[in-house]
Scaffold this motif. Structure first.
Motif: not given
Ligand code: NAD
Ligand code: UPG
Length: 480
Positions: A343-352, A370-378
């Motif tokens: 639930e890092t805010p970075a996920i929402d900011v990056c997706k935005g 690998e973790q970053i890619q997983r987070d952005l696609t999960m």
């Protein structure tokens, strides 16, 4: 010798049990998990979680009175006290989807304890659970108990990641809730005897079961509410020319309020705050308290607003488009000193930003590509299941690359977003970074870590959350 078994070798089970083993040499502690890679990592030099001081504690006890194993049933059978520290994700389907806690893992652990036990046991809720969970667990345990007696205790964990070992060594309080019966009191005393090996008596609080369960949700809701309060103020500060750091300092000087947890940010993240508040909201709704539910929901709404506001500020400052622009993201973990990205805010900011067609180059000292890619696609909430049950991401986000250091991430970038307050971001050579960036060069500081005045002198256009705005930013207002 008292034998403890902890089901769940995660961020809570691993460190808490390692500290119990260290502080209680006469207690044997086994930490068990269904995840083979997790247990293999706990038994190696590369522990599965990054937490300052943890390696040292594990090294001192592992193989002596601390063991990590996948033989769940054996260790549960042999234990006097069984801690359950398994995942309690937010439900994604069915009744209460998007809010209620999914107790699948808890229930399966409880059924297994009932099945394999051959002696009386104390079963301790370490996971964060809805109020009254102990009642349900009791029913499962006693349904088919073959005459075995189980006492359920609630002993919620208050450690914060990044400071887990410090928090466990010197907790503000240890909370133990139990049944108000002679057997219940005896079980509370047995657990209290463990903690009192290193925690002062006055810091060990004992309550009834429901107070202990609810106190955990309440504590997280209060903490998150402070952050949403200061973040709400940060928007008003930007609109009025006030400085959020000065405002929170002045507010926090009131001894009734206190100075902690008043740092404005791009939003709170982590595995607990949002999940636990959603859970609290659901419990309020189920108990016919819609006004109370609405009150706590607002804490999450402001958190979402803060993340959206940050993205809008970036896009509007950069001529209302980031399409094909390179944005460097410094920090992806939900806070410093952890590699955790739940639930890092970075996920929402990056997706935005990706939604606005930006190219993103991310650097975080502790998070892998690998973790970053997983987070952005999960999908939302999928992260909170045991690793082997999480869906594998079939695709990678092509607009995202991961850099080895902040200099590589920022090279040729149009803008920099700081999303985690890692100390190293304060000490970067920003003159060198400025030279290698496109102009005008922007810094959007979501954690207020950089010296904005110094950066402005170098030539950057700087946005610091909740601080008076540059003329440039005033001329390009962001609509939230
Ligand atoms: N992370 C924190 O800082 C924190 C702090 C306080 C409380 N909590 C709460 O503690 C609980 C655990 O959180 P966490 O962060 O340690 O989660 P985690 O995902 O890191 O660890 C949970 C572990 O439980 C294992 N597991 C699940 N079902 C199992 C079963 N039936 N048998 C054996 N192992 C099983 C999983 O494989 C996983 O390794 C949650 O309820 C969470 O809300 C977390
Ligand atoms: O003033 C502040 C303090 C924190 N944060 C953010 O809030 C989030 C949570 O931080 P923190 O509470 O320090 O970390 P957690 O590990 O999530 O710990 C919280 O959640 C745990 C799980 O329930 C509890 O055990 C802890 O007591 C509780 O602090 C992070 O994104 C922080 O960056 C802010 O934005 N401003």
């Amino acid at each position: 010798m008292v034998k403890i078994c902890c089901i769940g070798a995660g961020y809570v089970g691993g460190p808490t049990m390692a500290v119990i083993a260290l502080k209680c040499p006469s207690v044997e502690v086994a930490v068990v998990d269904i995840s083979v890679p997790r247990i293999t990592a706990w038994n190696s030099d590369q522990l599965p979680i990054y937490e300052p001081g943890l390696d040292d504690v594990v090294k001192q006890c592992r193989g002596k009175n601390l063991f990590f194993s996948t033989d769940v049933e054996k260790h549960v059978r042999e234990a006097d006290i069984v801690f359950v520290s398994v995942n309690t994700p937010t439900k994604t389907r069915g009744l209460g989807a998007g809010k209620a806690a999914d107790l699948t893992y808890w229930e399966s652990a409880a059924r297994m304890i009932a099945d394999v036990s051959v002696s009386d046991k104390i079963v301790v809720e370490k996971s964060t659970v809805p109020v009254k969970t102990a009642e349900a667990i009791e029913k499962i345990l006693t349904h088919n108990s073959k005459g075995i007696k189980f006492q359920i205790l609630s002993n919620p964990e208050f450690l914060a990641e990044g400071t887990a070992i410090e928090d466990l060594f010197k907790p503000d309080r240890v909370l133990i809730g139990g049944r108000e019966t002679p057997e219940g009191f005896a079980a509370v005393k047995a657990l209290k005897d463990i903690y009192s090996q290193w925690v002062p008596e006055e810091r060990i609080l004992t309550t009834n079961l429901w107070s202990a369960e609810l106190s955990k949700l309440a504590a997280n809701a209060f903490l998150a509410q402070r952050i949403s309060s200061v973040n709400a103020m940060s928007a008003l500060c930007e609109a009025t020319g006030a400085n959020v750091t000065e405002v929170s300092y002045a507010v926090g000087k009131d001894s009734r309020i206190g100075p902690k947890f008043l740092n404005s940010s791009v939003g709170f993240g982590g595995s607990c705050f949002q999940k636990d508040i959603l859970n609290l909201v659901y419990i309020c709704e189920c108990n016919g308290l819609p006004e109370v539910a609405e009150y706590w929901k607002q804490v999450i709404k402001i958190n979402d607003y803060q993340k959206t506001r940050f993205v809008n500020r970036i896009v509007s400052s950069m001529f209302n488009t980031v399409s094909n622009k390179k944005i460097a993201v410094l920090g992806f973990a939900f806070k410093k000193d952890t590699g955790d990205t739940r639930e890092t805010p970075a996920i929402d900011v990056c997706k935005g930003l990706i939604g606005d067609k930006a190219h993103i180059s991310i650097y975080d000292p502790q998070v892998t590509e690998e973790q970053i890619q997983r987070d952005l696609t999960m999908n939302k909430f999928d992260w909170d299941h045991p690793l082997h049950l999480q869906p594998m991401s079939p695709t990678t986000v092509k607009q995202v690359s991961v850099a080895w250091d902040a200099y590589a991430a920022t090279k040729d970038a149009h803008g920099i977003c700081i999303l985690t307050e890692w100390d190293e971001f304060k000490k970067l050579d920003y003159e060198k970074i400025f030279e290698n960036m496109q102009k005008p060069a922007f810094v959007f500081d979501g954690r207020n870590v950089v010296d904005a005045e110094k950066l402005r002198k170098i030539g950057f256009i700087v946005y610091s959350i909740g601080k008076p705005l540059d003329q440039w930013l005033k001329d390009m207002p962001a609509l939230a």
